[in-house]
Design a protein around this motif. Structure first.
Motif, PDB file in Angstrom:
ATOM      1  N   GLY A   1      -4.589   5.234 -10.407  1.00 44.28           N
ATOM      2  CA  GLY A   1      -3.345   5.160 -11.167  1.00 44.28           C
ATOM      3  C   GLY A   1      -3.178   3.838 -11.872  1.00 44.28           C
ATOM      4  O   GLY A   1      -3.913   2.868 -11.639  1.00 44.28           O
ATOM      5  N   PRO A   2      -2.155   3.730 -12.750  1.00 41.27           N
ATOM      6  CA  PRO A   2      -1.961   2.513 -13.542  1.00 41.27           C
ATOM      7  C   PRO A   2      -1.374   1.343 -12.756  1.00 41.27           C
ATOM      8  O   PRO A   2      -1.594   0.188 -13.130  1.00 41.27           O
ATOM      9  N   ALA A   3      -0.625   1.597 -11.678  1.00 38.64           N
ATOM     10  CA  ALA A   3       0.132   0.529 -11.029  1.00 38.64           C
ATOM     11  C   ALA A   3      -0.755  -0.622 -10.526  1.00 38.64           C
ATOM     12  O   ALA A   3      -0.561  -1.781 -10.920  1.00 38.64           O
ATOM     13  N   PRO A   4      -1.735  -0.368  -9.654  1.00 36.65           N
ATOM     14  CA  PRO A   4      -2.559  -1.497  -9.191  1.00 36.65           C
ATOM     15  C   PRO A   4      -3.410  -2.084 -10.302  1.00 36.65           C
ATOM     16  O   PRO A   4      -3.722  -3.285 -10.275  1.00 36.65           O
ATOM     17  N   ARG A   5      -3.779  -1.276 -11.288  1.00 37.35           N
ATOM     18  CA  ARG A   5      -4.529  -1.813 -12.425  1.00 37.35           C
ATOM     19  C   ARG A   5      -3.692  -2.839 -13.182  1.00 37.35           C
ATOM     20  O   ARG A   5      -4.180  -3.902 -13.581  1.00 37.35           O
ATOM     21  N   LEU A   6      -2.405  -2.529 -13.382  1.00 44.01           N
ATOM     22  CA  LEU A   6      -1.518  -3.462 -14.071  1.00 44.01           C
ATOM     23  C   LEU A   6      -1.352  -4.751 -13.276  1.00 44.01           C
ATOM     24  O   LEU A   6      -1.338  -5.847 -13.851  1.00 44.01           O
TER      25      LEU A   6
ATOM     26  N   ALA B   1       0.827  -1.206   0.000  1.00 45.18           N
ATOM     27  CA  ALA B   1       0.000   0.000   0.000  1.00 45.18           C
ATOM     28  C   ALA B   1       0.865   1.262   0.000  1.00 45.18           C
ATOM     29  O   ALA B   1       0.561   2.235  -0.712  1.00 45.18           O
ATOM     30  N   THR B   2       1.929   1.257   0.768  1.00 46.49           N
ATOM     31  CA  THR B   2       2.814   2.429   0.814  1.00 46.49           C
ATOM     32  C   THR B   2       3.441   2.683  -0.550  1.00 46.49           C
ATOM     33  O   THR B   2       3.511   3.833  -1.021  1.00 46.49           O
ATOM     34  N   LEU B   3       3.902   1.627  -1.209  1.00 44.59           N
ATOM     35  CA  LEU B   3       4.513   1.772  -2.534  1.00 44.59           C
ATOM     36  C   LEU B   3       3.499   2.310  -3.545  1.00 44.59           C
ATOM     37  O   LEU B   3       3.824   3.179  -4.371  1.00 44.59           O
ATOM     38  N   LEU B   4       2.268   1.802  -3.498  1.00 47.95           N
ATOM     39  CA  LEU B   4       1.242   2.268  -4.429  1.00 47.95           C
ATOM     40  C   LEU B   4       0.835   3.703  -4.124  1.00 47.95           C
ATOM     41  O   LEU B   4       0.562   4.490  -5.047  1.00 47.95           O
ATOM     42  N   GLU B   5       0.780   4.051  -2.851  1.00 46.51           N
ATOM     43  CA  GLU B   5       0.412   5.414  -2.463  1.00 46.51           C
ATOM     44  C   GLU B   5       1.448   6.428  -2.963  1.00 46.51           C
ATOM     45  O   GLU B   5       1.104   7.551  -3.342  1.00 46.51           O
ATOM     46  N   GLN B   6       2.715   6.018  -2.961  1.00 47.96           N
ATOM     47  CA  GLN B   6       3.772   6.902  -3.462  1.00 47.96           C
ATOM     48  C   GLN B   6       3.602   7.189  -4.948  1.00 47.96           C
ATOM     49  O   GLN B   6       3.979   8.271  -5.418  1.00 47.96           O
ATOM     50  N   LEU B   7       3.046   6.227  -5.678  1.00 48.54           N
ATOM     51  CA  LEU B   7       2.854   6.408  -7.115  1.00 48.54           C
ATOM     52  C   LEU B   7       1.591   7.186  -7.430  1.00 48.54           C
ATOM     53  O   LEU B   7       1.550   7.943  -8.410  1.00 48.54           O
ATOM     54  N   GLN B   8       0.533   6.985  -6.621  1.00 49.92           N
ATOM     55  CA  GLN B   8      -0.742   7.656  -6.879  1.00 49.92           C
ATOM     56  C   GLN B   8      -1.492   7.806  -5.559  1.00 49.92           C
ATOM     57  O   GLN B   8      -1.954   6.804  -4.994  1.00 49.92           O
ATOM     58  N   PRO B   9      -1.618   9.021  -5.051  1.00 53.09           N
ATOM     59  CA  PRO B   9      -2.376   9.197  -3.806  1.00 53.09           C
ATOM     60  C   PRO B   9      -3.769   8.587  -3.908  1.00 53.09           C
ATOM     61  O   PRO B   9      -4.428   8.697  -4.945  1.00 53.09           O
ATOM     62  N   SER B  10      -4.170   7.920  -2.858  1.00 49.11           N
ATOM     63  CA  SER B  10      -5.453   7.212  -2.686  1.00 49.11           C
ATOM     64  C   SER B  10      -5.393   5.758  -3.140  1.00 49.11           C
ATOM     65  O   SER B  10      -6.231   4.949  -2.713  1.00 49.11           O
ATOM     66  N   ASP B  11      -4.416   5.372  -3.977  1.00 50.20           N
ATOM     67  CA  ASP B  11      -4.374   3.977  -4.419  1.00 50.20           C
ATOM     68  C   ASP B  11      -3.901   3.040  -3.311  1.00 50.20           C
ATOM     69  O   ASP B  11      -4.282   1.864  -3.288  1.00 50.20           O
ATOM     70  N   GLY B  12      -3.073   3.548  -2.403  1.00 46.73           N
ATOM     71  CA  GLY B  12      -2.672   2.718  -1.273  1.00 46.73           C
ATOM     72  C   GLY B  12      -3.863   2.369  -0.399  1.00 46.73           C
ATOM     73  O   GLY B  12      -4.048   1.217   0.016  1.00 46.73           O
ATOM     74  N   GLU B  13      -4.683   3.357  -0.119  1.00 47.63           N
ATOM     75  CA  GLU B  13      -5.898   3.130   0.675  1.00 47.63           C
ATOM     76  C   GLU B  13      -6.852   2.192  -0.057  1.00 47.63           C
ATOM     77  O   GLU B  13      -7.477   1.309   0.557  1.00 47.63           O
ATOM     78  N   ALA B  14      -6.972   2.369  -1.371  1.00 46.70           N
ATOM     79  CA  ALA B  14      -7.848   1.502  -2.165  1.00 46.70           C
ATOM     80  C   ALA B  14      -7.336   0.069  -2.150  1.00 46.70           C
ATOM     81  O   ALA B  14      -8.128  -0.887  -2.156  1.00 46.70           O
ATOM     82  N   TRP B  15      -6.010  -0.104  -2.127  1.00 46.95           N
ATOM     83  CA  TRP B  15      -5.448  -1.460  -2.067  1.00 46.95           C
ATOM     84  C   TRP B  15      -5.803  -2.125  -0.740  1.00 46.95           C
ATOM     85  O   TRP B  15      -6.191  -3.302  -0.711  1.00 46.95           O
ATOM     86  N   LEU B  16      -5.679  -1.389   0.337  1.00 44.59           N
ATOM     87  CA  LEU B  16      -6.024  -1.958   1.637  1.00 44.59           C
ATOM     88  C   LEU B  16      -7.510  -2.293   1.710  1.00 44.59           C
ATOM     89  O   LEU B  16      -7.898  -3.289   2.348  1.00 44.59           O
ATOM     90  N   ALA B  17      -8.353  -1.509   1.043  1.00 41.67           N
ATOM     91  CA  ALA B  17      -9.784  -1.823   0.993  1.00 41.67           C
ATOM     92  C   ALA B  17     -10.016  -3.125   0.234  1.00 41.67           C
ATOM     93  O   ALA B  17     -10.878  -3.937   0.611  1.00 41.67           O
ATOM     94  N   LEU B  18      -9.241  -3.347  -0.835  1.00 43.32           N
ATOM     95  CA  LEU B  18      -9.357  -4.610  -1.573  1.00 43.32           C
ATOM     96  C   LEU B  18      -8.902  -5.776  -0.691  1.00 43.32           C
ATOM     97  O   LEU B  18      -9.510  -6.858  -0.716  1.00 43.32           O
ATOM     98  N   CYS B  19      -7.863  -5.547   0.102  1.00 43.09           N
ATOM     99  CA  CYS B  19      -7.414  -6.581   1.031  1.00 43.09           C
ATOM    100  C   CYS B  19      -8.494  -6.901   2.063  1.00 43.09           C
ATOM    101  O   CYS B  19      -8.672  -8.069   2.460  1.00 43.09           O
ATOM    102  N   GLU B  20      -9.220  -5.892   2.510  1.00 42.47           N
ATOM    103  CA  GLU B  20     -10.301  -6.130   3.463  1.00 42.47           C
ATOM    104  C   GLU B  20     -11.431  -6.935   2.823  1.00 42.47           C
ATOM    105  O   GLU B  20     -12.051  -7.785   3.472  1.00 42.47           O
ATOM    106  N   LEU B  21     -11.714  -6.656   1.558  1.00 43.18           N
ATOM    107  CA  LEU B  21     -12.686  -7.472   0.831  1.00 43.18           C
ATOM    108  C   LEU B  21     -12.242  -8.933   0.816  1.00 43.18           C
ATOM    109  O   LEU B  21     -13.045  -9.848   1.057  1.00 43.18           O
TER     110      LEU B  21
END
Length: 527
Positions: A188-193, A113-133
């Motif tokens: 951002g593109p990172a988690p989509r990829l 999440a930290t790495l993704l957040e550095q690339l695109q603000p809010s994507d780190g939080e969105a990743w953790l939400a996917l982990c919660e799912l």
């Protein structure tokens, strides 16, 4: 049939599913004979030093997240037979060619999440939400996928989870195509990829239902347990399965090709080998692709008419071309990642991944093939000496080729010339992201559709998943409508390959389901 008492079970094929079935049956006290056509066991789970004597390469599959979460494989206690798992510093990576940034999945979700957040603000939080799912439904979902169909117990647990508040949103997320899933959740593109690349392991179009579920399962398994490899090579997993089965009393014969399943009065009573030897058994479990079992090993005149008709519509997954490299140094990525991934997806964008899948479905060899790239020494230092890399890449190509989107004029015959052109095309994709890659190659091996099938008869035309993973050939439609379970139209014959539910992957579920069905069948017959 010969005079000795029949075996309780014959297992055709010493691949992972066949060996799992053999282990479970000997645990139940059965006498079991495993017959393998090749000179060595393993099916698609093998390793060798054929590329270079100083390098271990897996000949087919390499990373085993499904084995790590499979209650069947974990329940066998294979560590007692020498199996040890190794992990790369990062699970999965994707080097975005335009920005030069790495998208990474690390086994620590907070690091990811930290790495993704550095690339695109809010994507780190969105990743953790996917982990919660995934926390909400992952265990029940995997249990349902790996259970015999219908998955009563695991399915009930999954239904209880989705019946909770917000459950309909969970259902919607699971049913979304991969393109919609990643676009809905990330900016951002990172988690989509990362997610779309994982979905592209299967042959489900990224705009089709089912692809989002595939991407979610593979990515979140990587986040949860990693994508581990057997220390010393994929063959060590096979070695452990064989040793465990033999220690329990199973017999494994090699270079023993089964030519026919012998059927008498609608019941399988044994097999006949290619040299004519008959062997009797009370049950036959076939770790065999469905299109070869029905109509070839089981003569067509022994099958019901509807089975003969339906198997004509059985669809393979795409072909595969795999390239192995022995490298004198590490992969010279244009930008080194903060954590070295074991697996790297290579594609310019999610759009390109989707276009590549469309080309394959249309019978066209992609000009820019989507690559799965493995850094095996990075993941398991025993694969080659320090400072070197045992690497590979594979890509999918059409089963039947009508054209080539690239300039090289690949014909789809997959002879030496076709394979060299395709391997060069794949290598050029790696070279673009890792300048100087080609200069580090000590040796190269190319395994095309013909070579893969020669090493494992189940990989028909280079198809590695036992049949398409698209929805029209899943669940109760796998391998043909009205099945979905290990039982076949022939009493005493059970389908134990990845052609059966739940399909491809090294999870042992198809073998386990067949063993369970055989045990239940024996009890019912006695009753």
């Amino acid at each position: 049939m010969r005079d000795r008492a029949p075996w309780d079970a014959i297992v055709i094929g010493a691949g992972p599913n066949g060996l799992v079935a053999a282990n479970l049956l000997v645990d139940a006290g059965w006498s079991v004979l495993v017959l393998e056509a090749q000179a060595t066991p393993g099916g698609a789970v093998r390793s060798d030093r054929e590329v270079h004597s100083d390098f271990v390469h897996d000949t087919m599959s390499s990373f085993y997240p499904l084995a790590a979460v499979s209650p069947v494989v974990q329940g066998l206690g294979l560590d007692r037979f020498g199996l040890a798992w190794r992990h790369a510093p990062a699970v999965l990576g994707h080097l975005e060619p335009v920005s030069g940034e790495w998208a990474l999945v690390h086994r620590d979700r907070d690091v990811t999440a930290t790495l993704l957040e550095q690339l695109q603000p809010s994507d780190g939080e969105a990743w953790l939400a996917l982990c919660e799912l995934w926390n909400q439904v992952g265990e029940q979902l995997v249990g349902a996928l790996l259970s015999p169909f219908p998955p009563v117990r695991a399915g009930a647990g999954l239904l209880r989870r989705v019946a909770a508040p917000g459950g309909l949103d969970v259902v919607r997320s699971l049913l979304l195509p991969a393109l919609d899933l990643v676009n809905d959740r990330f900016t951002g593109p990172a988690p989509r990829l990362l997610v779309a690349g994982s979905a592209s392991h299967a042959d489900i179009p990224l705009d089709a239902p089912g692809s989002g579920l595939m991407g979610l399962v593979l990515t979140m398994m990587g986040q949860q347990v990693g994508w581990p490899v057997p220390e010393g090579g994929a063959g060590r997993l096979t070695d452990a399965l064989v040793q465990r089965a033999e220690s329990g009393g199973a017999t494994v014969r090699y270079s023993a090709e089964v030519r026919e399943v012998v059927v008498v009065d609608g019941r399988a009573v044994g097999v006949r080998l290619a040299d004519g030897e008959p062997i009797r058994a009370r049950a036959v479990l076939a770790d065999v692709i469905a299109s070869r079992l029905y109509g070839a090993l089981v003569p067509a005149d022994r099958l019901p008419r509807r089975t003969r008709r339906r198997i004509q519509h059985f669809r393979l997954d795409p072909s595969t071309v795999k390239v192995d490299w022995a490298l004198c140094g590490p992969v010279p990525w244009a930008r080194q990642p903060p954590h070295a991934p074991g697996t790297v997806h290579i594609a310019d964008s999610v759009t390109e991944m989707s276009q590549t899948a469309v080309q394959i479905q249309a019978g066209v060899v992609p000009s820019h093939p989507f690559l799965l790239f493995g850094q095996m020494t990075t993941t398991d230092p025993t694969r080659s000496s320090p400072g070197t890399e045992s690497a590979w890449a594979y890509t999918h190509v059409p089963q039947e080729t009508v054209g080539d989107a690239g300039p090289e004029g690949i014909l789809g015959s997959w002879d030496h010339a076709d394979l060299e052109r395709m391997a060069d095309r794949m290598q050029a994709r790696v070279e673009r992201l890792a300048p100087g890659f080609s200069s580090r190659i000590v040796a190269r091996r190319i395994l095309g559709p013909h070579e893969l099938e020669a090493r494992n008869a189940n990989l028909v035309g280079g198809a590695v998943n036992g049949g398409t993973a698209q929805l029209h050939q899943q669940l109760f439609l796998r391998p043909i409508p009205g099945t979905g379970r290990a039982e076949t139209p022939i009493r005493g014959l059970y389908l134990a390959s990845s052609s059966a539910h739940p399909g491809g992957g090294v999870h042992g579920a198809a073998g386990s389901n067949a063993a369970r069905a055989a045990l239940v069948g024996r009890r019912l017959r006695r009753t």
